[in-house]
Design a protein around this motif. Structure first.
Motif, PDB file in Angstrom:
ATOM      1  N   ARG A 127       0.839  -1.205   0.000  1.00  0.00           N
ATOM      2  CA  ARG A 127       0.000   0.000   0.000  1.00  0.00           C
ATOM      3  C   ARG A 127       0.873   1.255   0.000  1.00  0.00           C
ATOM      4  O   ARG A 127       0.614   2.212  -0.733  1.00  0.00           O
ATOM      5  CB  ARG A 127      -0.929  -0.021   1.213  1.00  0.00           C
ATOM      6  N   THR A 128       1.926   1.230   0.806  1.00  0.00           N
ATOM      7  CA  THR A 128       2.826   2.385   0.873  1.00  0.00           C
ATOM      8  C   THR A 128       3.525   2.604  -0.470  1.00  0.00           C
ATOM      9  O   THR A 128       3.631   3.739  -0.944  1.00  0.00           O
ATOM     10  CB  THR A 128       3.861   2.197   1.998  1.00  0.00           C
ATOM     11  N   LEU A 129       3.990   1.531  -1.091  1.00  0.00           N
ATOM     12  CA  LEU A 129       4.668   1.656  -2.383  1.00  0.00           C
ATOM     13  C   LEU A 129       3.723   2.201  -3.456  1.00  0.00           C
ATOM     14  O   LEU A 129       4.119   3.045  -4.273  1.00  0.00           O
ATOM     15  CB  LEU A 129       5.260   0.309  -2.811  1.00  0.00           C
ATOM     16  N   MET A 130       2.471   1.747  -3.451  1.00  0.00           N
ATOM     17  CA  MET A 130       1.508   2.265  -4.425  1.00  0.00           C
ATOM     18  C   MET A 130       1.238   3.750  -4.176  1.00  0.00           C
ATOM     19  O   MET A 130       1.180   4.539  -5.109  1.00  0.00           O
ATOM     20  CB  MET A 130       0.204   1.462  -4.393  1.00  0.00           C
ATOM     21  N   GLN A 131       1.088   4.124  -2.908  1.00  0.00           N
ATOM     22  CA  GLN A 131       0.839   5.533  -2.585  1.00  0.00           C
ATOM     23  C   GLN A 131       2.014   6.403  -3.017  1.00  0.00           C
ATOM     24  O   GLN A 131       1.823   7.499  -3.525  1.00  0.00           O
ATOM     25  CB  GLN A 131       0.577   5.707  -1.088  1.00  0.00           C
ATOM     26  N   ILE A 132       3.232   5.898  -2.824  1.00  0.00           N
ATOM     27  CA  ILE A 132       4.419   6.648  -3.254  1.00  0.00           C
ATOM     28  C   ILE A 132       4.403   6.818  -4.773  1.00  0.00           C
ATOM     29  O   ILE A 132       4.702   7.901  -5.287  1.00  0.00           O
ATOM     30  CB  ILE A 132       5.709   5.957  -2.766  1.00  0.00           C
ATOM     31  N   LEU A 133       4.038   5.767  -5.496  1.00  0.00           N
ATOM     32  CA  LEU A 133       3.958   5.865  -6.955  1.00  0.00           C
ATOM     33  C   LEU A 133       2.899   6.876  -7.373  1.00  0.00           C
ATOM     34  O   LEU A 133       3.154   7.750  -8.214  1.00  0.00           O
ATOM     35  CB  LEU A 133       3.663   4.500  -7.581  1.00  0.00           C
ATOM     36  N   PHE A 134       1.703   6.786  -6.802  1.00  0.00           N
ATOM     37  CA  PHE A 134       0.625   7.706  -7.165  1.00  0.00           C
ATOM     38  C   PHE A 134       1.035   9.154  -6.865  1.00  0.00           C
ATOM     39  O   PHE A 134       0.810  10.056  -7.676  1.00  0.00           O
ATOM     40  CB  PHE A 134      -0.664   7.370  -6.418  1.00  0.00           C
ATOM     41  N   LEU A 135       1.639   9.367  -5.707  1.00  0.00           N
ATOM     42  CA  LEU A 135       2.091  10.701  -5.330  1.00  0.00           C
ATOM     43  C   LEU A 135       3.194  11.179  -6.274  1.00  0.00           C
ATOM     44  O   LEU A 135       3.205  12.342  -6.686  1.00  0.00           O
ATOM     45  CB  LEU A 135       2.576  10.700  -3.879  1.00  0.00           C
ATOM     46  N   SER A 136       4.098  10.295  -6.642  1.00  0.00           N
ATOM     47  CA  SER A 136       5.186  10.662  -7.564  1.00  0.00           C
ATOM     48  C   SER A 136       4.641  11.088  -8.919  1.00  0.00           C
ATOM     49  O   SER A 136       5.118  12.064  -9.514  1.00  0.00           O
ATOM     50  CB  SER A 136       6.159   9.501  -7.739  1.00  0.00           C
ATOM     51  N   VAL A 137       3.649  10.377  -9.415  1.00  0.00           N
ATOM     52  CA  VAL A 137       3.043  10.729 -10.707  1.00  0.00           C
ATOM     53  C   VAL A 137       2.360  12.089 -10.605  1.00  0.00           C
ATOM     54  O   VAL A 137       2.537  12.959 -11.467  1.00  0.00           O
ATOM     55  CB  VAL A 137       2.056   9.643 -11.175  1.00  0.00           C
TER      56      VAL A 137
END
Length: 162
Positions: A127-137
Motif C-alpha cells: 500500500r505504501t509503495l503504491m501511494q508513493i507511486l501515485f504521489l510521484s506521478v
C-alpha cells in the motif's frame, strides 16, 4: 491493485496513441494526466459504490463522520481527475490530488497496522509503495506544468496542446 492497473494501462494507451501520431497526446505529461485521471475516476467512484463500506471502515475512529469524509474525498478525487483533463486547471488539480494522497495516507496506515485489510495489496508495504507511486506521478505532473507555465503564457512551444 486495480487503481495501479488503470493508471498504467491508460497511461500506456495514451502514450502509444501519441507515438502513433495523435499530436495532442504526444507529450508524455499528457499520458500521465490521462492515466492518473482515469485512476482517480475509478477510486472516486468506489467511494459511492462497491467499496463504500470498506472505505468507511478505513477512516480512523478518532475522526468524526466517516461516511461524510468518504463522500467528500470521493468528490475531491472526481474533481481532481476532471481538473487533470482540462489544461488550465492541471496545476491546481495535480497539487490538490498530491495533498489529498498525503492527507489520506493515515487511513492506509490505520488499516494495515490494525489488520483490517482484505487484500494482500492493502498490507503496509504494498500500500505504501503504491501511494508513493501515485504521489510521484501527481507531483511529476505538477512540477512539469509549473516549470512550463511561463513558456505557455508567452506563446512558446508548450502551447495549448500540452
Amino acid at each position: 491493485m486495480e487503481p495501479l492497473i488503470v493508471l498504467i494501462a491508460v497511461t500506456v494507451v495514451i502514450f502509444i496513441a501519441g507515438a502513433a501520431g495523435v499530436q495532442r497526446l504526444r507529450p508524455w505529461p499528457v499520458a500521465l494526466r490521462g492515466g492518473l485521471a482515469a485512476m482517480f475516476m475509478l477510486t472516486g467512484t468506489v467511494h459511492f459504490v462497491y467499496l463504500r463500506t470498506e472505505l468507511i471502515g478505513m477512516v480512523p475512529p478518532a475522526l468524526p463522520y466517516p461516511g461524510l469524509i468518504v463522500t467528500i474525498t470521493g468528490v475531491l478525487e472526481w474533481a481532481g481527475a476532471l481538473g487533470l483533463l482540462w489544461r488550465p486547471t492541471v496545476l491546481w488539480a495535480s497539487c490538490g490530488l498530491s495533498l489529498l494522497l498525503i492527507v489520506m495516507f493515515p487511513a492506509n496506515l490505520y488499516i494495515a497496522l490494525n489488520g483490517l485489510y482484505t487484500h494482500p495489496e492493502d498490507e503496509l508495504i504494498p500500500r505504501t509503495l503504491m501511494q508513493i507511486l501515485f504521489l510521484s506521478v501527481s507531483l511529476a505532473i505538477w512540477r512539469y506544468y509549473l516549470r512550463h507555465r511561463s513558456v505557455r503564457k508567452h506563446g512558446g512551444k508548450f502551447g495549448a496542446s500540452r
